[in-house]
Write a protein that holds these residues in place. Structure first.
Motif, PDB file in Angstrom:
ATOM      1  N   LEU A 159       0.835  -1.195   0.000  1.00 43.88           N
ATOM      2  CA  LEU A 159       0.000   0.000   0.000  1.00 43.88           C
ATOM      3  C   LEU A 159       0.874   1.251   0.000  1.00 43.88           C
ATOM      4  CD1 LEU A 159      -2.755   1.357   0.139  1.00 43.88           C
ATOM      5  CD2 LEU A 159      -2.708   1.039   2.629  1.00 43.88           C
ATOM      6  N   ALA A 160       1.934   1.258   0.804  1.00 43.40           N
ATOM      7  CA  ALA A 160       2.858   2.404   0.834  1.00 43.40           C
ATOM      8  C   ALA A 160       3.501   2.605  -0.539  1.00 43.40           C
ATOM      9  CB  ALA A 160       3.928   2.190   1.897  1.00 43.40           C
ATOM     10  N   GLY A 161       3.868   1.527  -1.209  1.00 43.45           N
ATOM     11  CA  GLY A 161       4.451   1.623  -2.552  1.00 43.45           C
ATOM     12  C   GLY A 161       3.457   2.174  -3.562  1.00 43.45           C
ATOM     13  N   ALA A 162       2.206   1.736  -3.474  1.00 39.57           N
ATOM     14  CA  ALA A 162       1.172   2.234  -4.391  1.00 39.57           C
ATOM     15  C   ALA A 162       0.926   3.726  -4.165  1.00 39.57           C
ATOM     16  CB  ALA A 162      -0.129   1.456  -4.189  1.00 39.57           C
ATOM     17  N   ILE A 163       0.958   4.152  -2.911  1.00 38.90           N
ATOM     18  CA  ILE A 163       0.769   5.570  -2.594  1.00 38.90           C
ATOM     19  C   ILE A 163       1.925   6.390  -3.164  1.00 38.90           C
ATOM     20  CG2 ILE A 163       0.771   7.228  -0.684  1.00 38.90           C
ATOM     21  CD1 ILE A 163      -0.821   5.030   0.896  1.00 38.90           C
ATOM     22  N   ARG A 164       3.149   5.941  -2.941  1.00 40.05           N
ATOM     23  CA  ARG A 164       4.323   6.648  -3.490  1.00 40.05           C
ATOM     24  C   ARG A 164       4.235   6.741  -5.007  1.00 40.05           C
ATOM     25  NH1 ARG A 164       8.675   7.925  -0.509  1.00 40.05           N
ATOM     26  NH2 ARG A 164       8.775   7.073   1.590  1.00 40.05           N
ATOM     27  N   GLN A 165       3.849   5.648  -5.643  1.00 39.29           N
ATOM     28  CA  GLN A 165       3.775   5.624  -7.105  1.00 39.29           C
ATOM     29  C   GLN A 165       2.757   6.640  -7.623  1.00 39.29           C
ATOM     30  OE1 GLN A 165       2.619   1.803  -8.665  1.00 39.29           O
ATOM     31  NE2 GLN A 165       3.713   2.169 -10.573  1.00 39.29           N
ATOM     32  N   ARG A 166       1.644   6.785  -6.932  1.00 41.67           N
ATOM     33  CA  ARG A 166       0.620   7.740  -7.363  1.00 41.67           C
ATOM     34  C   ARG A 166       1.018   9.187  -7.090  1.00 41.67           C
ATOM     35  NH1 ARG A 166      -5.373   5.883  -7.256  1.00 41.67           N
ATOM     36  NH2 ARG A 166      -5.191   3.728  -7.938  1.00 41.67           N
ATOM     37  N   LEU A 167       1.784   9.415  -6.028  1.00 41.88           N
ATOM     38  CA  LEU A 167       2.167  10.783  -5.675  1.00 41.88           C
ATOM     39  C   LEU A 167       3.413  11.263  -6.416  1.00 41.88           C
ATOM     40  CD1 LEU A 167       1.536  10.830  -1.817  1.00 41.88           C
ATOM     41  CD2 LEU A 167       0.130  11.860  -3.608  1.00 41.88           C
ATOM     42  N   GLU A 168       4.318  10.349  -6.734  1.00 38.31           N
ATOM     43  CA  GLU A 168       5.586  10.742  -7.357  1.00 38.31           C
ATOM     44  C   GLU A 168       5.454  10.751  -8.875  1.00 38.31           C
ATOM     45  OE1 GLU A 168       8.473   8.134  -5.461  1.00 38.31           O
ATOM     46  OE2 GLU A 168       8.769   9.619  -3.870  1.00 38.31           O
ATOM     47  N   ILE A 169       4.795  11.788  -9.374  1.00 43.04           N
ATOM     48  CA  ILE A 169       4.561  11.980 -10.813  1.00 43.04           C
ATOM     49  C   ILE A 169       5.141  13.330 -11.199  1.00 43.04           C
ATOM     50  CG2 ILE A 169       2.790  12.242 -12.602  1.00 43.04           C
ATOM     51  CD1 ILE A 169       0.947  10.527 -10.879  1.00 43.04           C
ATOM     52  N   ALA A 171       4.255  14.024   2.987  1.00 43.56           N
ATOM     53  CA  ALA A 171       4.870  15.303   2.639  1.00 43.56           C
ATOM     54  C   ALA A 171       5.448  15.163   1.243  1.00 43.56           C
ATOM     55  CB  ALA A 171       5.951  15.677   3.636  1.00 43.56           C
ATOM     56  N   VAL A 172       5.079  16.073   0.352  1.00 42.52           N
ATOM     57  CA  VAL A 172       5.516  16.037  -1.037  1.00 42.52           C
ATOM     58  C   VAL A 172       6.362  17.269  -1.325  1.00 42.52           C
ATOM     59  CG1 VAL A 172       4.742  16.020  -3.444  1.00 42.52           C
ATOM     60  CG2 VAL A 172       3.435  14.777  -1.718  1.00 42.52           C
ATOM     61  N   VAL A 173       7.504  17.062  -1.987  1.00 43.23           N
ATOM     62  CA  VAL A 173       8.379  18.156  -2.412  1.00 43.23           C
ATOM     63  C   VAL A 173       8.286  18.226  -3.937  1.00 43.23           C
ATOM     64  CG1 VAL A 173      10.744  19.017  -2.451  1.00 43.23           C
ATOM     65  CG2 VAL A 173       9.911  17.763  -0.453  1.00 43.23           C
ATOM     66  N   SER A 174       8.105  19.445  -4.462  1.00 43.77           N
ATOM     67  CA  SER A 174       7.883  19.573  -5.898  1.00 43.77           C
ATOM     68  C   SER A 174       8.510  20.858  -6.438  1.00 43.77           C
ATOM     69  CB  SER A 174       6.381  19.590  -6.179  1.00 43.77           C
ATOM     70  OG  SER A 174       6.130  19.780  -7.552  1.00 43.77           O
ATOM     71  N   TYR A 231      -3.065  16.426  -4.941  1.00 41.98           N
ATOM     72  CA  TYR A 231      -2.360  15.205  -4.555  1.00 41.98           C
ATOM     73  C   TYR A 231      -3.325  14.201  -3.938  1.00 41.98           C
ATOM     74  CZ  TYR A 231       1.753  17.972  -5.491  1.00 41.98           C
ATOM     75  OH  TYR A 231       2.698  18.744  -6.111  1.00 41.98           O
ATOM     76  N   LYS A 232      -4.302  14.691  -3.186  1.00 44.11           N
ATOM     77  CA  LYS A 232      -5.318  13.797  -2.636  1.00 44.11           C
ATOM     78  C   LYS A 232      -6.126  13.151  -3.754  1.00 44.11           C
ATOM     79  CE  LYS A 232      -6.026  16.072   1.804  1.00 44.11           C
ATOM     80  NZ  LYS A 232      -7.005  16.754   2.675  1.00 44.11           N
ATOM     81  N   GLN A 233      -6.366  13.910  -4.823  1.00 44.39           N
ATOM     82  CA  GLN A 233      -7.108  13.365  -5.968  1.00 44.39           C
ATOM     83  C   GLN A 233      -6.346  12.205  -6.599  1.00 44.39           C
ATOM     84  OE1 GLN A 233     -10.210  14.092  -6.843  1.00 44.39           O
ATOM     85  NE2 GLN A 233     -10.076  12.499  -8.396  1.00 44.39           N
ATOM     86  N   ARG A 234      -5.012  12.288  -6.625  1.00 42.81           N
ATOM     87  CA  ARG A 234      -4.201  11.190  -7.165  1.00 42.81           C
ATOM     88  C   ARG A 234      -4.410   9.908  -6.374  1.00 42.81           C
ATOM     89  NH1 ARG A 234       1.786  13.898  -8.115  1.00 42.81           N
ATOM     90  NH2 ARG A 234       1.113  15.615  -9.445  1.00 42.81           N
ATOM     91  N   LEU A 235      -4.797  10.034  -5.111  1.00 46.55           N
ATOM     92  CA  LEU A 235      -4.975   8.869  -4.248  1.00 46.55           C
ATOM     93  C   LEU A 235      -6.406   8.342  -4.272  1.00 46.55           C
ATOM     94  CD1 LEU A 235      -2.873  10.108  -1.213  1.00 46.55           C
ATOM     95  CD2 LEU A 235      -2.183   8.459  -2.972  1.00 46.55           C
ATOM     96  N   ALA A 236      -7.289   9.021  -5.006  1.00 46.66           N
ATOM     97  CA  ALA A 236      -8.673   8.561  -5.098  1.00 46.66           C
ATOM     98  C   ALA A 236      -8.693   7.135  -5.639  1.00 46.66           C
ATOM     99  CB  ALA A 236      -9.481   9.491  -5.994  1.00 46.66           C
ATOM    100  N   GLY A 237      -9.472   6.317  -5.043  1.00 46.04           N
ATOM    101  CA  GLY A 237      -9.593   4.938  -5.494  1.00 46.04           C
ATOM    102  C   GLY A 237      -8.643   3.973  -4.798  1.00 46.04           C
ATOM    103  N   VAL A 238      -7.737   4.461  -3.970  1.00 41.76           N
ATOM    104  CA  VAL A 238      -6.868   3.561  -3.213  1.00 41.76           C
ATOM    105  C   VAL A 238      -7.700   3.006  -2.067  1.00 41.76           C
ATOM    106  CG1 VAL A 238      -4.799   3.350  -1.792  1.00 41.76           C
ATOM    107  CG2 VAL A 238      -4.760   4.809  -3.816  1.00 41.76           C
ATOM    108  N   ALA A 239      -7.918   1.713  -2.088  1.00 41.67           N
ATOM    109  CA  ALA A 239      -8.777   1.075  -1.090  1.00 41.67           C
ATOM    110  C   ALA A 239      -8.166   1.170   0.299  1.00 41.67           C
ATOM    111  CB  ALA A 239      -8.984  -0.391  -1.460  1.00 41.67           C
ATOM    112  N   GLY A 240      -9.004   1.521   1.257  1.00 39.99           N
ATOM    113  CA  GLY A 240      -8.587   1.499   2.647  1.00 39.99           C
ATOM    114  C   GLY A 240      -8.113   2.818   3.218  1.00 39.99           C
TER     115      GLY A 240
END
Length: 111
Positions: free
Chosen positions: A39-49, A72-75, A84-93
């Protein structure tokens, strides 16, 4: 060995088994261990774009099937936390999500 002694030994075994399980679970919480590495990997993958980087990620269990997240995201081109929250939409749990956004330090110095 009497019948009472046998029941006592069974009781001790049950209590020891429960105690070890409790120690293992509470130790993971107290040591701030990652809830689920996938789950942590999936979150990183969605945020690190597009060059965005996750500099800090805290994921913990809130209840059965529910997890809390602080990231925390650095950009170089920061967006609002809602993007960034929208990128996580659909992540179960994920039940409680907090995203903190920081402009890259190199970019601020160049400006």
């Amino acid at each position: 060995m009497s019948r009472c002694e046998r029941w006592s030994e069974i009781g001790v075994g049950v209590i020891l088994s429960w105690s070890f399980g409790l120690l293992r679970t509470s130790g993971a919480v107290l040591l701030d261990m990652v809830l689920d590495r996938r789950l942590a990997g999936a979150i990183r993958q969605r945020l690190e774009i597009d060059g965005d980087r996750v500099s800090d990620l805290h994921l913990w269990r809130l209840g059965p099937g529910h997890a809390g997240l602080i990231a925390a995201v650095v950009s170089d081109h920061p967006q609002a936390p809602a993007a960034y929250k929208q990128r996580l939409a659909g992540v179960a749990g994920l039940s409680h999500v907090t995203v903190e956004v920081h402009a890259c330090a190199d970019r601020r110095q160049a400006a």
